[in-house]
Scaffold this motif. Sequence first.
Motif, PDB file in Angstrom:
ATOM      1  N   LEU A 156     -95.912 -52.943  29.701  1.00  0.00           N
ATOM      2  CA  LEU A 156     -95.103 -54.100  30.087  1.00  0.00           C
ATOM      3  C   LEU A 156     -94.436 -54.696  28.850  1.00  0.00           C
ATOM      4  N   PHE A 157     -93.176 -55.070  29.029  1.00  0.00           N
ATOM      5  CA  PHE A 157     -92.417 -55.628  27.907  1.00  0.00           C
ATOM      6  C   PHE A 157     -91.431 -56.653  28.444  1.00  0.00           C
ATOM      7  N   THR A 158     -91.438 -57.856  27.852  1.00  0.00           N
ATOM      8  CA  THR A 158     -90.530 -58.926  28.273  1.00  0.00           C
ATOM      9  C   THR A 158     -89.337 -58.968  27.339  1.00  0.00           C
ATOM     10  N   THR A 159     -88.148 -58.811  27.900  1.00  0.00           N
ATOM     11  CA  THR A 159     -86.920 -58.783  27.111  1.00  0.00           C
ATOM     12  C   THR A 159     -86.362 -60.193  26.926  1.00  0.00           C
ATOM     13  N   GLU A 163     -89.700 -59.230  32.779  1.00  0.00           N
ATOM     14  CA  GLU A 163     -90.768 -58.314  32.397  1.00  0.00           C
ATOM     15  C   GLU A 163     -90.451 -56.925  32.942  1.00  0.00           C
ATOM     16  N   ARG A 164     -90.408 -55.932  32.077  1.00  0.00           N
ATOM     17  CA  ARG A 164     -90.023 -54.582  32.468  1.00  0.00           C
ATOM     18  C   ARG A 164     -91.158 -53.599  32.175  1.00  0.00           C
ATOM     19  N   LYS A 165     -91.238 -52.560  33.023  1.00  0.00           N
ATOM     20  CA  LYS A 165     -92.194 -51.490  32.790  1.00  0.00           C
ATOM     21  C   LYS A 165     -91.499 -50.385  32.009  1.00  0.00           C
ATOM     22  N   ASP A 180     -85.999 -62.832  29.558  1.00  0.00           N
ATOM     23  CA  ASP A 180     -87.256 -63.264  30.197  1.00  0.00           C
ATOM     24  C   ASP A 180     -87.604 -62.445  31.438  1.00  0.00           C
ATOM     25  N   GLY A 207     -86.531 -58.219  22.314  1.00  0.00           N
ATOM     26  CA  GLY A 207     -87.658 -58.809  23.020  1.00  0.00           C
ATOM     27  C   GLY A 207     -87.633 -60.320  22.966  1.00  0.00           C
TER      28      GLY A 207
END
Length: 799
Positions: free
Chosen positions: A295-298, A303-305, A301, A328
């Motif tokens: 999981l990563f929040t760009t 949240e992407r897998k 705002d 990010g």
Amino acid sequence: MKISYNWLKEFIDTDKTPEEISTILTGTGLEVESLEKVQAVPGGLEGLVIGHVKEAAFHPNSDHLNITKVDVGTGEDLQIVCGAANVAAGQKVVVAVVGAFVHPLEGEKFKINKSKIRGEISEGMICAEDEVSLGTSHDGIMVLDPSAVPGTLAKDYFKLNDDYLYEIGLTPNRADATSHLGTARDIAAFLKIAIKKPDVSAFKVDDNSSKVEVVVENEQAAPRYSGVTISGIEIKESPKWLKERLAVIGVRSINNVVDVTNYVLHDLGQPLHAFDADQIKGNKVIVKNCAEGTLFTTLDDVERKLSADDLMICDAEEPMCIAGVFGGAKSGVSASTKNIFLESAYFNSVSVRKTAKRHGLKTDSSFRFERGTDPNMTVFALKRAALLIQEVAGGTISSDIFDNYPAPVAPFKVDVTYSNILRLIGQVIPYDEIKSIITALDIKIVEESGEGLSLEVPPYRVDVTRDVDVIEEILRIYGYNNIHIPTQIRASLNTSIRPDRDAVQNQLADLLTANGFHEIMSNSLTKSAYSSDLDSAVKILNPLSSDLDVMRQTMLYSGLEAIARNQNRRASDLKLYEFGKVYSVNEDKYVETQRFAIFITGADTAEAWNEKAKPVSFYNLKAVVDGIITKLNVKDFTVEDATCKKMAYGLQYMRGSKQLVKFGQVAKTSLKLADADKDVFYADFNFDLVLALARKNKIVYQEISKFPAVRRDLSMLIDKNVSFGTLKQIAQKTERKLLKEVNVFDVYEGDKLPAGKKSYALSFIIEDIEKTLTDKAIDSIMQKLIYNLEKEAGAEIRK
């Protein structure tokens, strides 16, 4: 892609006008789709002047307003009601005078009018920063330096420079032209002048106090990765020149550091990313792929897998940025940032393209990385950005430049022969001219022979890898317009008739099919019972049956048979069309005519929970017929009542003495002959006449009028036998140039009117494409219309 004229001139020395540069760009393959004069500040501060507040007193009818007397250099003070708490006598301010348009930072522009505020006259507005897009502050009015001279134009005081903006339709192969430098290269090559690159010789490392360890694990996805740290910076608003430069090309200012990275992106075509160095955990940057599903929040705002194929810029613990695509939420530059790690990289274009598509992200950086950036630009861009950041944000260069470039990208080696250049271009170009163009395009001539050249093409020209690509480069710089058109042309003549029958037929079929119609194809053999004139029918000498004993004389019954067949199978809502021929005998000669028929029956709209089924009507058919007439651009026809035994009622459009189309409701007797039991509306086009008229059409471009149209209405009493078509003809004959439309919007017949009379209300649209119509001219036209309607149609105008 947006390109600034003033920005371009930083790379090239030329006195060419913006229009001339536009022609050069389009001629070299960078098509300019638009060129417009722009200002960095919306509206260019037009109508705004510097004023001197001579008096400021409380408004007698308000506890927060002030009445001011302001000198704007005209010799007569303006009284302005102002609501700013900081307004005071003696200030120099920006004033929007009556008639000026104000362009606020948010919302629509508005005009300043003389008005009364709480009973006191106000003759202008004293402006705050955000009210004229000069800043974001709305704490109060702008208070200028005491040296400001009243009456000075605001655009002169703030030294706004006009610029010109090119909108270039960039083709996917021209990755090299995604910047002002890249665009300037083409202009310089065409003009045979040198490119002026920014000077980065002042770059120096101040110390190594803030070195960040960098590890590149995936060198295939990141063939080159460069970076440097800058310490002790101050995040603040960008200087005026930087904000203006970005604003011209439509880039919003964020802060001084981010603005520099955006500036260099559009300047040199090299994307950069600034990380908050204090947020980099472990003081370590790792370029690698993360585990599937991480999981990563760009920055937005979201949240992407992540995919295991996504290249990420990580610190010692977690990902910080999707490489080449998006930053990010945690590691970016913020108002509290003091130290940054500045990244400049060359990422694999395929990797970036797949990642951007996978996450549905399209950014300025991914746009360039996907097409291919210059691998040899990373360090130069890093130095350029570092110097600019020091200029606008202070700080020191606190590390050596890290540059991981294990396998330098080699230039493309291409051999090109003069004979092939001649073969493809079709014209002899002097060898010296060819070599000068190649050199001007930054392509190195490695070896030369009598037959051709061996070249090295720089890696940033990802679209020039073959000899034909080099020849295309030579041709576009030499100029397509400089290639002579031969006086002799060899071609086979096409004698087919225009317009092509099949093309028009397909065009109409596509139009009707797109509107829910179905095409039918019927047998041309039919039964003689359908014939109203057997003497003119084409009889079959040896008919197979009594139902197939003549050739059809009309398209009507074949369509009705199809409708009856469908109605018997509970499919009663039908919209059909057919192209076909009808046959007759005239003076012992067989006549074959191409026709086009349309049928509608049943419900126009299907039954739904919130709406009852609505049956089709004559006007549904008329809308279709008129749509076809408009599509074919057929004009100058007359409208008459249809006189036909096969129809209960209808209209016919006539072109002179020839019938173009006849349409209306099918008579009950005709329905009964074909065993159809519901109302059917039918149109019958003379397709041969349609083609003849379409052949004579000339489509002429005409600009939309800049001047307003005027509508006038007339209500009148007329005899019942006078049709709207007659009234329209009279009106169009009366005023041929300025009368654009005649419509009827109300019809009344009843016992309140004299016997044999009806009431019509007509609207007339009048427009002059060359000037605004005056009331006198409009009244003159209306008087002529009234006179002719009374004289020729016996109309009694109701006043």
